[in-house]
Write a protein that holds these residues in place. Structure first.
Motif, mmCIF file in Angstrom:
data_model
loop_
_atom_site.group_PDB
_atom_site.id
_atom_site.type_symbol
_atom_site.label_atom_id
_atom_site.label_comp_id
_atom_site.label_asym_id
_atom_site.label_seq_id
_atom_site.Cartn_x
_atom_site.Cartn_y
_atom_site.Cartn_z
ATOM 1 N N ASP A 88 52.790 -15.111 -42.071
ATOM 2 C CA ASP A 88 51.787 -14.892 -43.123
ATOM 3 C C ASP A 88 50.612 -14.086 -42.575
ATOM 4 O O ASP A 88 49.482 -14.203 -43.082
ATOM 5 N N HIS B 168 57.352 -12.700 -44.032
ATOM 6 C CA HIS B 168 56.169 -12.809 -44.910
ATOM 7 C C HIS B 168 54.934 -12.406 -44.117
ATOM 8 O O HIS B 168 54.424 -13.186 -43.311
ATOM 9 N N HIS C 61 54.393 -16.597 -53.904
ATOM 10 C CA HIS C 61 53.472 -17.520 -53.232
ATOM 11 C C HIS C 61 53.311 -18.716 -54.170
ATOM 12 O O HIS C 61 52.692 -18.588 -55.230
ATOM 13 N N HIS D 206 55.077 -20.956 -48.934
ATOM 14 C CA HIS D 206 54.025 -21.977 -48.761
ATOM 15 C C HIS D 206 54.571 -23.361 -49.135
ATOM 16 O O HIS D 206 54.920 -24.134 -48.273
ATOM 17 N N HIS E 18 51.058 -9.943 -44.388
ATOM 18 C CA HIS E 18 50.111 -9.040 -45.054
ATOM 19 C C HIS E 18 49.526 -8.181 -43.923
ATOM 20 O O HIS E 18 48.342 -8.258 -43.610
HETATM 21 FE FE FE Z 1 50.881 -14.726 -47.940
#
Ligand code: FE
Ligand code: DI6
Length: 405
Positions: free
Chosen positions: A316, A71, A241, A264, A73
């Motif tokens: 993340d 996970h 998410h 999460h 970005h």
């Molecule tokens: Fe995320």
């Protein structure tokens, strides 16, 4: 012709194989690679008498499956360190967002950035992840939020994949935030994703998964259900998410669509946990975001354990809530903030991360027939990888049996 391409001797293994006790430890082991896959592994005393083109002693080092960051970005432009500083000084996130900061500041910067700029900065972060032992990385879009910019981000992910030894898996996260052009019409934006962005992404084979942000500040369950039905029609698996800042029924929604992962989960309730277990969905925990947002509500770890939900851990990595580019650090944080055991952290960064990406048949453990994605560490025991913080323990990373720089 030798039987094997590479034979590693004088090493200890933490195989992390499912059901194997104590990290799946094999002390005083050997491991053989052929055609990029693990051809044999076990105690050195049982090594079959076969030939290897190359043989190396690892001097008593430890090998684990290469880590998997399931996970991130990783692709974005701009910088939000200034916002971070303001938040530390007491400025509310909502106030920063209200003046056009937050996710939308990254969206502006990413829309304005050219492909080379996006590629270079993401490539730097990718190398940093690799330096922490990572060989497989999932990368999400979601800072474009229009047709051209989402395609641009996924194009950069494709370029990273084409130029890197690491395996890159790409996720369409167009449903990350409501873009300014649709600020009063989130449903209209969901329609744009369903009718234009997603079909174009599928046509160009630019994504492996579809993700969405289920949260009051983003999209609600009916909007995401519409998107996930479209993803189903077009044959892409989904992830979500879920329940990061509030209990929005995200876990149930993910389970309903048999999502590969729900991520999460700080506010997930018991029913949500049971739904994840029944659906076989993996829980992805993200301690970097929990730490950076100063969260206090922990994910329901005991309930996840009791229900037998597989638990993965990821960085993340993103500019707003988790500026974290190391999987060993993510494991260290997961142990301290969430109380995961070192073995759970390591399984979460290997076997269950592979499961969260639908890749468990091919990687995530050291087992015969799997890809020879192997991290070699300068530690006394695998638990040291979770114990130490900010220590560079990686000695060598093999991807499909080949050492990468
Ligand atoms: Fe995320
Ligand atoms: N959850 C988060 O914490 C981030 N995105 C998400 O879905 C926030 C991303 C950002 O602030 O840029």
């Amino acid at each position: 012709m030798a039987d094997w391409d590479l034979l590693l001797t004088d090493l200890h293994l933490a195989t992390l194989a499912e059901g194997a006790p104590d990290f799946g430890l094999v002390r005083d082991a050997a491991l053989a690679v052929a055609d990029g896959k693990i051809a044999w592994l076990g105690p050195a005393g049982e090594l079959p008498g076969k030939s290897a083109a190359e043989q190396r002693s690892l001097g008593g080092r430890w090998a684990t499956p290469a880590l998997i960051d399931c996970h991130t970005h990783l692709i974005f432009a701009g910088d939000r360190a200034g916002e971070f500083e303001e938040r530390l000084a007491g400025v509310a996130y909502a106030d920063i967002a209200a003046r056009g900061g937050g996710i939308l500041s990254t969206v502006r910067a990413t829309r304005n950035a050219d492909i080379d700029t996006l590629y270079e900065s993401a490539h730097t972060r990718l190398r940093q992840l690799a330096a922490s032992g990572v060989a497989t990385v999932e990368i999400k879009s979601g800072y474009g939020l229009d047709v051209a910019s989402e395609l641009k981000m996924l194009g950069v992910a494709r370029n990273l994949s084409d130029t890197s030894d690491l395996t890159i898996r790409a996720t369409l996260l167009a449903a990350h935030s409501v873009p300014p052009e649709y600020s009063d019409d989130a449903n209209g934006y969901i329609d744009l994703i369903c009718e234009e962005i997603l079909p174009e992404v599928v046509e160009r084979e630019l994504a492996d998964y579809v993700d969405a942000y289920c949260e009051r500040v983003a999209f609600d369950a009916p909007q995401i259900a519409k998107l996930f039905r479209r993803a189903e029609e077009l044959g892409l698996p989904v992830r979500l998410h879920a329940d990061q800042l509030s209990d929005g029924g995200g876990a149930e929604l993910a389970a309903h669509f048999k999502a590969l992962s729900a991520d999460h989960l700080e506010y997930t309730n018991e029913a949500g946990v049971r739904a994840l277990a029944a659906a076989g969905t993996t829980a992805v925990l993200l301690p970097g975001a929990f730490l950076t947002l100063n969260e206090t509500q922990q994910p329901p770890i005991d309930a996840l354990r009791d229900a037998g939900v597989p638990i993965a851990v990821a960085t993340d990595c993103n500019p707003g809530t988790s500026p974290l580019c190391s999987m060993t650090e993510a494991m260290a944080l997961a142990s301290r903030l969430f109380g995961l055991t070192p073995e759970e952290c390591l399984a979460g960064a290997t076997r269950n991360a592979a499961r969260a990406l639908g890749l468990l048949n091919d990687r995530g453990t050291l087992e015969k027939g799997k890809r020879a994605d192997i991290a070699v560490w300068d530690v006394n025991h695998p638990r040291d990888l979770v114990y130490w913080m900010g220590r560079r323990s990686l000695d060598e990373l093999l991807i499909a049996g080949i050492p990468v720089a």
